[in-house]
Every structure is written in structure tokens, then in C-alpha cells.
Design an enzyme around this catalytic site. Structure first.
Site, PDB file in Angstrom:
ATOM      1  N   GLU A 174       4.756   0.696  -5.837  1.00  0.00           N
ATOM      2  CA  GLU A 174       4.290   1.524  -4.717  1.00  0.00           C
ATOM      3  C   GLU A 174       5.045   2.850  -4.682  1.00  0.00           C
ATOM      4  O   GLU A 174       4.469   3.890  -4.401  1.00  0.00           O
ATOM      5  CB  GLU A 174       4.435   0.783  -3.384  1.00  0.00           C
ATOM      6  CG  GLU A 174       3.739  -0.579  -3.318  1.00  0.00           C
ATOM      7  CD  GLU A 174       2.270  -0.566  -3.705  1.00  0.00           C
ATOM      8  OE1 GLU A 174       1.611   0.477  -3.526  1.00  0.00           O
ATOM      9  OE2 GLU A 174       1.785  -1.598  -4.213  1.00  0.00           O
ATOM     10  N   MET A 195       0.841  -1.197   0.000  1.00  0.00           N
ATOM     11  CA  MET A 195       0.000   0.000   0.000  1.00  0.00           C
ATOM     12  C   MET A 195       0.875   1.246   0.000  1.00  0.00           C
ATOM     13  O   MET A 195       1.795   1.372   0.793  1.00  0.00           O
ATOM     14  CB  MET A 195      -0.897  -0.043   1.245  1.00  0.00           C
ATOM     15  CG  MET A 195      -1.806   1.157   1.398  1.00  0.00           C
ATOM     16  SD  MET A 195      -2.979   1.297   0.017  1.00  0.00           S
ATOM     17  CE  MET A 195      -3.136   3.082  -0.061  1.00  0.00           C
ATOM     18  N   GLU A 196       0.504   2.174  -0.887  1.00  0.00           N
ATOM     19  CA  GLU A 196       1.358   3.322  -1.189  1.00  0.00           C
ATOM     20  C   GLU A 196       1.147   4.527  -0.276  1.00  0.00           C
ATOM     21  O   GLU A 196       1.353   5.663  -0.713  1.00  0.00           O
ATOM     22  CB  GLU A 196       1.107   3.753  -2.640  1.00  0.00           C
ATOM     23  CG  GLU A 196      -0.279   4.388  -2.916  1.00  0.00           C
ATOM     24  CD  GLU A 196      -1.341   3.430  -3.416  1.00  0.00           C
ATOM     25  OE1 GLU A 196      -1.208   2.228  -3.163  1.00  0.00           O
ATOM     26  OE2 GLU A 196      -2.311   3.885  -4.051  1.00  0.00           O
TER      27      GLU A 196
HETATM   28 ZN    ZN Z   1      -1.157   0.238  -6.955  1.00  0.00          ZN
END
Ligand code: ZN
Length: 881
Positions: free
Chosen positions: A304, A269-270
């Protein structure tokens, strides 16, 4: 609990928010079962014509207190339920709202919001997890500046992290607790918020950006695993440099952090400045990770990181625009990998994956446009269509405009929309402006589901020395879209002459820019002049458009292209086309009690590729692998018997092993490495080819071939070779299989990520005893239904990758997966729904399996307490349209 049919969310209903939130000050006191969250929100009206009530989203929240501009809010002025906080008459001026909620992270099994992965506190807020932390306008077009204070017991969480830069930290005098304050100056939507607290080891490094700024890089992992972070760190630095060179994008904060956690619903998750990763995509060592794992880490770390610009700085206006960040960022990570490794190998691998997942999705009841217009549960739209087809759509823009105009369009997009929440229209508009093109027809790639089918009929006129291509297209009907408009299809092509070289491309007498024709109508013709001889047609080079192509082409011409096409993708594709034709006819033969046939021409073409030492080993390895079972089933389309598909494919692979035994053995030996393991693409390619040879040879079922695999298993000095040998052994019911599986468990019992490979490998054995094996493995001490990686390894592999046993004729595979889903659903609906999507191709099966699958689906659909996630998947899978 579902009490009524949930109402869908529609793109057409989008309205800009009635309220804005400028700043968010969070004060989080971590506690295993009673974490308190104080949120101070600066709220102002967003110019609504009439005074609007303030309605904040929540999800299973417990409100402790609420104050407005410092004063407690009277009980009659608001209504708070677990999933909503409403202030009917909020002041029509800027004001400050202070909300205190209390959370139980230990018992948050949905892994959304604040939860615990082992003993580590962490958050996951995309898509709608922030509302599980505090009441909020939880929608991506509400962008705020966050300051986050975290406090915790020092013994429980020595490391306290959040987005942005660290402002302050210290002990809280007179207590065993400490605190940290983080400030993120970049406005962001709530889904990018992150918080981590735990006792974690840290690996640090630094990166100097193109403007000379020094960035601290930090990767946090469970203590003792620091020595498995080298490759992730190296990948991060290469990704940061590449984004500067390829897209002119520089990193912005003073620090970039990655935290690896063991329990995570997705890959990674970024979150701004604080990426949270499934540890599978961080941790690697030669002894525990395969080449595939290394490549996965490189790609996911890059993906990410690239989100910092495509997702974080420019985010999505609403969740319908998900492809705006995901499709674009997948395109960017694929380009990165192509530049870091081999462009041809990357393209072939991406297309294989696209066909095996996205084309299959597009052909079934879960088909949806790259940008959907309606959803019941947004978590179910993190799909192959949004990600992979979304990437193909961006790639087509580049193909149509050429690299310079594409880069100029991207630059315009970054300049114009930085700091904002954008739409697909705004993205495409940048390319329209730069190129002066009308992109309105192109927009159909975002709105029309289904894989376009392109038919090409070539007519060569010897006297006129011209070639006419009559091209027609249809887009098949998909749910809620019975009729489609023609698409704009960029078709890269080459006319290959008898000497193997490309002939000149003169379309209507003019040179064809970049060798791309643009198909825009339901049917149209293209006339190429000055074609000196009847050419071999190389169409859709490098897979320039995500389409199904049909072309009356002779096997001899395909073999010629396999040997001579200057486009490596189409050399690979020519072999695939030959193999697919053979496999389809052999599946039909097996179903009607006949014998599968052999294809000498295909065998000869494969032999030539195998002996061509000028080719990359990784490319040869890919060419030796026939289309996947899922791909063959999709091509057959209806009344599919997965046992026959499996048998036909195995027969073909065994025939390759028998026919080319000598060359395969020589190649196996030639590809052996000397010296220590290195994870680079070239070394990985040699191992891929070596292990492809090992596997094909074992299919001859000779004792020597099995013994070779068993000895490679025992002697391997790296996980790639050991795992490949184990995979080969797993496909043969011989005593060596049980011995190797037992040995593998004994060696790696303490390493959950490695044991996941052991689970998955057993789940995909195509034998009738596998279901019992999987059932008993769910009771194995190393298995835990609380950990998504374990679930994906065992149940996910069985449901998604074991076509014959999931689709058992007696329906027992369906019932097993459905029962598992029903048990998991109350605890983790997101992962449960993902498993349920394994049923997506049920209508294409032969009658008996189809009836069994439908009965199971109806049994699940009848259950009243289904989560919205699972209900949505089951309802769409069963729908008639
Ligand atoms: Zn993505």
C-alpha cells in the site's frame, strides 16, 4: 435489482471525459444514520467539440439540494436519480456546482462509500465507491485537488482524518461537536479519497526522507490495541527506505497515516496519505499472530505504501488498466520481501501461490487477460491474473532488459507520467525507448489470457559438442479467445555439467547475456556450441516466465538437479516435478481401484535435501511440501476426483513421514528455538521447518507423534507454534483434536482475529462431518455474516481450501455455499461474488460432481434479483466458450 441484461463496459469505447473537475471542497457532517455531504466542485468543459450534457455518477444517493454558481438550480434544469445526476444544458464555461446529499453510513452493508466498521466511520471508494458519497465524475482519469472539512460529535468521533495535510481543527462553539480540515495538494482520482472518524488509539513515529524531510507516521487502531502495531510501524519505515534505495521514490506529504478497521471487503486500500487497512494486516503480537501473519503485514504495508507512486501519483486512465498499478505494485512488494527476507524462499512462495490461484483461474471459465477488454462488474477483476500474473509480466520486462535498463525505464515512467492517469502502453513504451527494443510482441502478455505451454526437446551432438533445443509453444484457448499468437517468452536457463557446475552458455557462438533465451515463435531452435558434455538442463530458472514447461527429462536427472542446480528455485522445482509425476499416476491408480506406488528416488532426493545443513530451513520446509491439491487437479485437467487427489497427496506425505522418521525427529529437535519469540525471517524459517517435520511425523499416526503435537500445542509460547500444532491435530480424528479446539476457543474467545483462525481450521478438515460443523459454526456467537473477515475465515476457507468437502459427491457443499451467497448477496454483493468464484473449476471435475455443480450454478443463475456482481460470476462460470 436486475431488470435487464447489464451492458458491458468495453476498453474500445474509452473516450476522454467531456468535463474536468479541478477542485473538490467537501464538507461532511458525520451522523450515524443521516450524514450530510456538501460537495463544491469546480467544473469546466474539457474541449469537447459539441456541447455535452453533464452526467455525474451516483449510487443509492439521496439529493438534498443543488446550486450552480451559488444559485439554486431550477427543477427543470436537472434530473437526479439515485444513480445519476444529469444537467442537460450545463454552461460551456468553468462553473461551480454545489451538491448536498444525505447518507446512512450505519446501514451501508456493502462496505463501499461511507460506512461504519463497528463504531468507526470509514470510507472505501475503489473502484466506484465515491459515487455513493456524492454525485461525481467517478472515473480514474478525472483528477482533482481535494479539501475536506469533517465535523462530528466529539464523544462519537474524537479523531477526524482525511487525505493530505491537516490545515485546521477545533471545537464548534456552543455545541458538543468539533471539526478538522484536511487539504491534499496532489491531484487524485475519486477512488483514492478517504475519510475516517472515530474514537481510535494512535501510535506515532517519524521518518526522515532521503532529502532530509521529516515525516510524521501515525497508525490508528481500536483503543487498547496500540501495543500490537510495532511490527506494522517497523515494516512501514523499512518500506519507505527501500523505495528510496530501490526506485528513488521519496514520500511527499508531511504525514502518512494508516487506520486499521475491523470490517473491510479487501486487504487494504492505498488512499493518498491515509491508508485504510483490514486490521488483520496491521495488528500483531507473538501471542496472537503467526509468522505468516507477520509476513503478510510486512508485505501489505509495503504494497500500500508503494502505491503512493505506482497508483496514486501515477494512476490508471481507466479500470481496464488496473494491472498498471496492481501488477506493478505486487512486483515491487515481492522485490521488497525478497530483499528483506530470502530471495529464493520468496520466489518459491510466490510461484506456489501463482500456480494455486492464477494458473487455476487461467485454466477455467473465469480466465481473462492481464488487461481485460470488457467487464460487467469491475469489482470482479481484482483477480490473481491482474495482481499476480500482472507482477510476472513486469518481472519479465526486467529479465529481458536487465536491472539497469529496467530501473532507467521506471525512472522515465515516473518522470513522464507523474500527476497523470496512464495506460499500459505508456508504461511499456518507457522501456521500449530506454532499451531501443520493439515491445509490440511482448504486449501480448497483457492481451492474451491463458498459461503458455512450452515444449522443449534437447538434442546433444557428441561429435560437434553442440546442444540444440527445439522449442515449441502454444497458448491454450480461453473464453472469447480461441486462437492465440506466439508470445515472447524470456527463458532463463543453465546447462549443468556432471560436476554440478554450470557449463558456458554460447548461443550461436556468442555468450548469452544474463543466461536468457527469447522464445518468440510457435516453434524454433537454439544452438549452443562448445558444450563439452551432455548437460542436465535447468530451464526457466527462477521461474523467469509464468509458463507450463514440458521437457523429456529422466527422474535421475531431476534428482541430480535437486541436489546440484545453482538455481535454488529449480532445485525446489525438480522435487516438485518428481512429486507431481508420482501424484498424477497415483491419482489414476486410486481412481481405478489400484494401489498408489512409492518412489524411492523421490524419497532419497528429499532425504538429501533434509540432511543438507547448508540449505535455509525455510527452503527445506517448502521442499517437503508436495504440490497443492488445486495444483494437482489443474495438472490432471479433466474428470478430477478431489477425494483421490487428496488421498494420493496424503499418502505421499505419510510416506515421507515414515521413510524419514528419524531425520525428521532429529530436525524437529534441532530447529527448536531458545529464547523469546522473534518474527524475523530466519527464526520463522526454523519454525516452518520444525512444524513441517511435526506434521509429516503425525501422518504416521503413531500415538507418540500425535502426543508430540498435543504437547507442542499446550506448551507453545507463540501463536505460530500453537497454531501449527493445532493444524496438525486437526488433520487427525483423535480425542486430542476436540480437546485442543475447545482449549483454543477458551483461550482466545475475545480476540476475533485469532478466532478467525479457529473457524478456518475447522472449515478445512477433509472429513464428511465438516459440512455440518461449518453449518453449525455459522450460528456460533463469534460468527457474523456482517464481517467479511469472519465470512472469509469460515465460508471462504471451506469453499476455496477444502477441495474434498466443498466438492462433495452429493453436491451438499455446493448447495451450502450457494445458499450462503444468496443470503449475503443483497447485503454485500462484492464478498458474495468472491465466494461464488469457488465454482471456477467445476468443468474439470468428474461427471457426477460436474452435474451437481452445474445444477447449483443454474439454480443461482435463474434468480432474478442477483446483484450484478454475482450475476457476472455465475454467467461467466456457466458460459460455453
Ligand atoms: Zn494494490
Amino acid at each position: 435489482m436486475r431488470t435487464e441484461e447489464p451492458r458491458p463496459v468495453r476498453l474500445a469505447d474509452y473516450r476522454s471525459p467531456d468535463w474536468r473537475i479541478g477542485t473538490v471542497e467537501l464538507d461532511v457532517a458525520l451522523h450515524p444514520t443521516a450524514t450530510t455531504v456538501r460537495a463544491k466542485l469546480s467544473i469546466s468543459p474539457n474541449g469537447a467539440a459539441a456541447p455535452a450534457p453533464l452526467v455525474l455518477d451516483g449510487d443509492e444517493l439521496t439529493l438534498r439540494s443543488i446550486r450552480l454558481d451559488g444559485e439554486p438550480l431550477a427543477a427543470e434544469s436537472f434530473v437526479a436519480t439515485p444513480d445519476r445526476l444529469t444537467i442537460a444544458q450545463a454552461p460551456q464555461r468553468p462553473f461551480e456546482l454545489e451538491i448536498e446529499t444525505v447518507l446512512d453510513p450505519t446501514n451501508n452493508t456493502k462496505l463501499m462509500g461511507l460506512y461504519r466498521a463497528g463504531s468507526t466511520y470509514c470510507t472505501q471508494c475503489e473502484a466506484e465507491g465515491f459515487r455513493r458519497i456524492t454525485y461525481f465524475l467517478d472515473r480514474p482519469d478525472v483528477m482533482a485537488v481535494y479539501t475536506t472539512r469533517i465535523e462530528a460529535d466529539k464523544a462519537e468521533a474524537a479523531v477526524l482524518l482525511s487525505n493530505g495535510n491537516l490545515l485546521a481543527h477545533g471545537d464548534i462553539p456552543g455545541t458538543s461537536r468539533h471539526y478538522a480540515v484536511w487539504h491534499d495538494p496532489f491531484p487524485k482520482p475519486a477512488y483514492l479519497f478517504a475519510l475516517v472518524g472515530g474514537n481510535l488509539g494512535c501510535v506515532s513515529d517519524s521518518f526522515t526522507t532521503m532529502s532530509g524531510r521529516n515525516i510524521r507516521l501515525a497508525i490508528y487502531v481500536e483503543p487498547g490495541k496500540e501495543d500490537r502495531c510495532d511490527y506494522a510501524m517497523d515494516s512501514l519505515k523499512r518500506a519507505m527506505r527501500w523505495d528510496e534505495v530501490a526506485f528513488g521514490r521519496e514520500y511527499d506529504l508531511d504525514i502518512f497515516m494508516i487506520v486499521a478497521v475491523s470490517a473491510f471487503n479487501m486487504g487494504a486500500m492505498e488512499n493518498k496519505g491515509l491508508n485504510v487497512f483490514n486490521d488483520k494486516y496491521v495488528l500483531a503480537s507473538p501471542a496472537t499472530a503467526t509468522d505468516g501473519d507477520y509476513a503478510g503485514i510486512e508485505a501489505v504495508i509495503a504494497h500500500e505504501y508503494f502505491h503512493n507512486w505506482t497508483g496514486d501519483r501515477i494512476t490508471c486512465r481507466d479500470w481496464f488498466q488496473l494491472c498498471l498499478k496492481e501488477g506493478l505494485t505486487v512486483f515491487r512488494d515481492q522485490e521488497f520481501t525478497a530483499d528483506q527476507r530470502s530471495r529464493a524462499v520468496e520466489r518459491i512462495s510466490d510461484v506456489r501461490e501463482l500456480r494455486a490461484s492464477q494458473f487455476v483461474e487461467d485454466a477455467g471459465p473465469l480466465a481473462h487477460p492481464v488487461r481485460p477488454t470488457l467487464y460487467h462488474e469491475i469489482n470482479n477483476f481484482y483477480t490473481a491474473t491482474v495482481y499476480q500474473k500482472g507482477a510476472e509480466v513486469v518481472r519479465m520486462i526486467k529479465t529481458l532488459l536487465g536491472p539497469q535498463a529496467f530501473r532507467a525505464g521506471m525512472d522515465l515512467y515516473f518522470t513522464r507520467h507523474d500527476g497523470h492517469a496512464a495506460t499500459v502502453e505508456q508504461f511499456v513504451q518507457c522501456f521500449a525507448e530506454i532499451s531501443g527494443r520493439d515491445m509490440s510482441q511482448f504486449m501480448r502478455w497483457y492481451s492474451q489470457a491463458g498459461t503458455p505451454e512450452i515444449k522443449v526437446a534437447p538434442h546433444y551432438d557428441t561429435a560437434a559438442r553442440s546442444l540444440r533445443l527445439d522449442i515449441s509453444q502454444i497458448v491454450p484457448p480461453t473464453p472469447a479467445q480461441p486462437n492465440k499468437e506466439p508470445m515472447l517468452v524470456p527463458l532463463a536457463l543453465g546447462l549443468v555439467g556432471r560436476n554440478g557446475e554450470d557449463l558456458p552458455l554460447l548461443l550461436d557462438g556468442r555468450p548469452l547475456p544474463r543466461g536468457v533465451i527469447e522464445v518468440t515463435r510457435a516453434s524454433q531452435s537454439f544452438l549452443f556450441s562448445e558444450v563439452p558434455e551432455r548437460p542436465a538442463l535447468s530451464l526457466n530458472r527462477a521461474f523467469s516466465a509464468p509458463i507450463k514447461l514440458s521437457l523429456p527429462i529422466e527422474a535421475g536427472e531431476l534428482r541430480f538437479l535437486a541436489a546440484h542446480d545453482c538455481d535454488p528455485f529449480n532445485r525446489w522445482q525438480a522435487i516438485q516435478t518428481l512429486a507431481m509425476a508420482l501424484l498424477k499416476s497415483n491419482v489414476a491408480a486410486i481412481c481405478s481401484g489400484g494401489e498408489p506406488r512409492l518412489d524411492r528416488g523421490l524419497m532419497d532426493a528429499l532425504g538429501a535435501i533434509l540432511k543438507d545443513t547448508a540449505l535455509e530451513p525455510a527452503f527445506i520446509a517448502l521442499t517437503l511440501s508436495p504440490p497443492s491439491e488445486a495444483d494437482i487437479a489443474r495438472e490432471i485437467g479433466c474428470d478430477v476426483d478431489p477425494d483421490a487427489v487428496y488421498a494420493a497427496r496424503r499418502k505421499l506425505r505419510a510416506a515421507i513421514g515414515a521413510r524419514h522418521g528419524k531425520t525428521l525427529t532429529e530436525t524437529y529437535t534441532r530447529m527448536m528455538a531458545t529464547g523469546a519469540y522473534r518474527p524475523d525471517a530466519e527464526s520463522a524459517g526454523r519454525r516452518a521447518l520444525k512444524n513441517a517435520c511435526l506434521d509429516l511425523l503425525a501422518l504416521t499416526e503413531t500415538d507418540a507423534a500425535i502426543a508430540r503435537a498435543f504437547s507442542q500445542y499446550g506448551e507453545a509460547d507463540n501463536m505460530t507454534d500453537r497454531m501449527a500444532a493445532l493444524e496438525t491435530l486437526a488433520a487427525h480424528n483423535r480425542p486430542e483434536r476436540a480437546a485442543a479446539l475447545d482449549d483454543f476457543y477458551a483461550r482466545y474467545a475475545n480476540d476475533p482475529l485469532v478466532i478467525d483462525k479457529w473457524f478456518a481450521l475447522q472449515a478445512v478438515i477433509p472429513e464428511p462431518t465438516t459440512l455440518d460443523r461449518v453449518r453449525s459454526l455459522t450460528r456460533h456467537p463469534a460468527f457474523s455474516a456482517a464481517n467479511p473477515n469472519r465470512i472469509r475465515a469460515l465460508i471462504g476457507a471451506f469453499a476455496q481450501a477444502n477441495q474434498t468437502q466443498f466438492n462433495r459427491r452429493d453436491g451438499a457443499g455446493y448447495d451450502f455455499v450457494a445458499d450462503f451467497v444468496l443470503e449475503l448477496d443483497p447485503k454485500n454483493p462484492q464478498v458474495a461474488a468472491r465466494l461464488m468464484s469457488a465454482f471456477r473449476s467445476w468443468r474439470a471435475l468428474e461427471a457426477q460432481r460436474r452435474a451437481r455443480a452445474e445444477a447449483t450454478l443454474r439454480r443461482v443463475a435463474a434468480i432474478q434479483s442477483l446483484s450484478p456482481d454475482v450475476h457476472d460470476i455465475v454467467a461467466r462460470t456457466l458460459a460455453d466458450n
